[in-house]
Design a protein around this motif. Structure first.
Motif, PDB file in Angstrom:
ATOM      1  N   UNK A  99      80.378  60.073  36.459  1.00 27.39           N
ATOM      2  CA  UNK A  99      80.898  61.264  36.435  1.00 27.39           C
ATOM      3  C   UNK A  99      80.686  62.506  37.348  1.00 27.39           C
ATOM      4  N   UNK A 100      81.363  63.277  37.048  1.00 33.85           N
ATOM      5  CA  UNK A 100      81.264  65.262  37.829  1.00 33.85           C
ATOM      6  C   UNK A 100      81.447  65.241  39.527  1.00 33.85           C
ATOM      7  N   UNK A 101      80.511  64.778  40.003  1.00 31.57           N
ATOM      8  CA  UNK A 101      80.490  64.185  41.526  1.00 31.57           C
ATOM      9  C   UNK A 101      80.468  66.162  42.765  1.00 31.57           C
ATOM     10  N   UNK A 102      78.998  66.935  42.056  1.00 31.08           N
ATOM     11  CA  UNK A 102      79.124  68.172  42.991  1.00 31.08           C
ATOM     12  C   UNK A 102      78.531  67.982  43.696  1.00 31.08           C
ATOM     13  N   UNK A 103      77.850  67.070  44.477  1.00 35.80           N
ATOM     14  CA  UNK A 103      76.709  66.269  45.551  1.00 35.80           C
ATOM     15  C   UNK A 103      77.660  65.858  46.398  1.00 35.80           C
ATOM     16  N   UNK A 104      78.269  66.234  47.853  1.00 35.46           N
ATOM     17  CA  UNK A 104      78.911  65.552  48.404  1.00 35.46           C
ATOM     18  C   UNK A 104      78.289  64.226  49.305  1.00 35.46           C
ATOM     19  N   UNK A 105      77.379  64.613  49.484  1.00 36.90           N
ATOM     20  CA  UNK A 105      76.411  63.258  50.173  1.00 36.90           C
ATOM     21  C   UNK A 105      76.403  62.231  48.884  1.00 36.90           C
ATOM     22  N   UNK A 106      76.075  62.830  47.744  1.00 40.85           N
ATOM     23  CA  UNK A 106      76.153  61.285  46.302  1.00 40.85           C
ATOM     24  C   UNK A 106      77.572  60.929  46.305  1.00 40.85           C
ATOM     25  N   UNK A 107      78.631  61.788  46.247  1.00 39.01           N
ATOM     26  CA  UNK A 107      79.811  61.181  46.364  1.00 39.01           C
ATOM     27  C   UNK A 107      79.671  60.342  47.150  1.00 39.01           C
ATOM     28  N   UNK A 108      79.867  60.562  48.685  1.00 34.54           N
ATOM     29  CA  UNK A 108      80.356  59.342  49.189  1.00 34.54           C
ATOM     30  C   UNK A 108      79.169  58.878  49.534  1.00 34.54           C
ATOM     31  N   UNK A 109      78.359  58.540  48.881  1.00 37.50           N
ATOM     32  CA  UNK A 109      77.103  57.581  48.572  1.00 37.50           C
ATOM     33  C   UNK A 109      77.787  56.101  48.161  1.00 37.50           C
ATOM     34  N   UNK A 110      78.151  56.861  46.591  1.00 35.01           N
ATOM     35  CA  UNK A 110      79.195  55.767  45.560  1.00 35.01           C
ATOM     36  C   UNK A 110      80.174  54.749  46.055  1.00 35.01           C
ATOM     37  N   UNK A 111      80.717  55.960  46.879  1.00 33.93           N
ATOM     38  CA  UNK A 111      82.176  55.495  47.642  1.00 33.93           C
ATOM     39  C   UNK A 111      81.810  54.124  48.147  1.00 33.93           C
ATOM     40  N   UNK A 112      80.901  54.544  49.266  1.00 37.69           N
ATOM     41  CA  UNK A 112      80.648  53.629  50.285  1.00 37.69           C
ATOM     42  C   UNK A 112      80.033  52.530  49.423  1.00 37.69           C
ATOM     43  N   UNK A 113      78.837  52.090  48.944  1.00 37.68           N
ATOM     44  CA  UNK A 113      78.684  51.664  47.539  1.00 37.68           C
ATOM     45  C   UNK A 113      79.439  50.687  47.356  1.00 37.68           C
TER      46      UNK A 113
END
Length: 288
Positions: A99-113
């Motif tokens: 859910x959500x996605x206000x951390x740029x680093x975490x969104x990028x990490x999930x997409x790459x994962x």
């Protein structure tokens, strides 16, 4: 359709109901909107589009068969909604939902994962954070076409829906849907996750009128709606990554970034089969 059956049979214990986005139980009750969340400045809602044309995936020097195109975005299909906590029947399948996605680093990490692991994931982003999500649209759209990634509606603002005027609820959901369709080329219907898991019969009926006939809750959590330690997150992962779990996580804090390999290994060791919600419940983007 899921094209990546990753793992084989093994039954493990049943999962339990857990904490929500706000740290409240998965069976929601009226509450405040939770802790502070950065909300982006309003952006005019974009218009709707239809799906992408078919494309081929290139891996090294060879070309894989063309993936069928994302279907044209269907009209809303109003109906009586059902509330979903876990898999509909005994299964080794799990659904990972983020859910959500206000951390740029975490969104990028999930997409790459998602890209490198080929593990199916359902993202439920808020359009208020579109500046973060939009930069990953080109990576996510091929995964959506392939049936590996799904997008669910989680409202534009992430405000608690309980007690809000009906028009405000409709506008919040519609604005997020328009952004999802324009950005990712796919409808999120019929899947709707209420912020904080907070919903009631009135909210359910209203979102059902908009074509969201699956109210998405969960029975497993990474517990990361607030900042926790890596040890805490992995303890919850080991507890709740079990057959039939709908697992909730949040792309808000960076704790998960050093744990993807451990999560993937845990899934493999337990012979679990990650799938999207469409695969688990036989819903379809072509129908909405």
């Amino acid at each position: 359709m899921d094209r990546r059956t990753l793992l084989t049979l093994l039954a493990v214990g049943a999962a339990q109901a857990l904490t929500s986005c706000s740290g409240e139980p998965a069976t929601p009750r009226p509450s405040a909107a939770g802790g502070p969340r950065p909300i982006a400045a309003p952006v005019p809602a974009p218009g709707r589009t239809t799906g992408n044309p078919a494309s081929a995936l290139h891996v090294g020097p060879t070309t894989q068969p063309a993936i069928p195109p994302i279907p044209p975005i269907p009209p809303a299909q109003p109906g009586s909604p059902s509330v979903v906590f876990g898999a509909p029947a005994p299964t080794r399948r799990i659904a990972i939902t983020i859910d959500d996605g206000y951390s740029p680093e975490t969104v990028a990490g999930y997409v790459e994962f998602a890209r490198r692991s080929a593990i199916p994931i359902t993202f439920a982003p808020n359009g208020a954070y579109r500046a973060i999500w939009d930069r990953h649209a080109d990576t996510l759209r091929p995964l959506i076409e392939a049936g590996q990634v799904q997008i669910a509606n989680h409202t534009w603002t992430h405000l608690n829906l309980l007690g809000r005027p009906d028009d405000a609820i409709r506008a919040d959901i519609d604005r997020n849907e328009e952004w999802i369709e324009q950005t990712f080329g796919i409808a999120s219907r019929p899947w709707f996750r209420p912020p904080y898991g907070a919903h009631n019969a009135h909210v359910d009926a209203l979102v059902g009128e908009l074509g969201f006939t699956r109210i998405l809750l969960w029975n497993g959590s990474f517990g990361d709606s607030t900042l926790i330690s890596p040890e805490q997150l992995m303890e919850l992962a080991r507890r709740y990554l079990q057959p039939g779990t709908i697992m909730i996580g949040h792309a808000n804090h960076q704790t998960i970034l050093g744990l993807f390999d451990q999560i993937q290994q845990l899934i493999a060791d337990r012979k679990l089969e990650p799938v999207t919600l469409d695969t688990m419940f036989q819903t379809s983007r072509a129908v909405g």
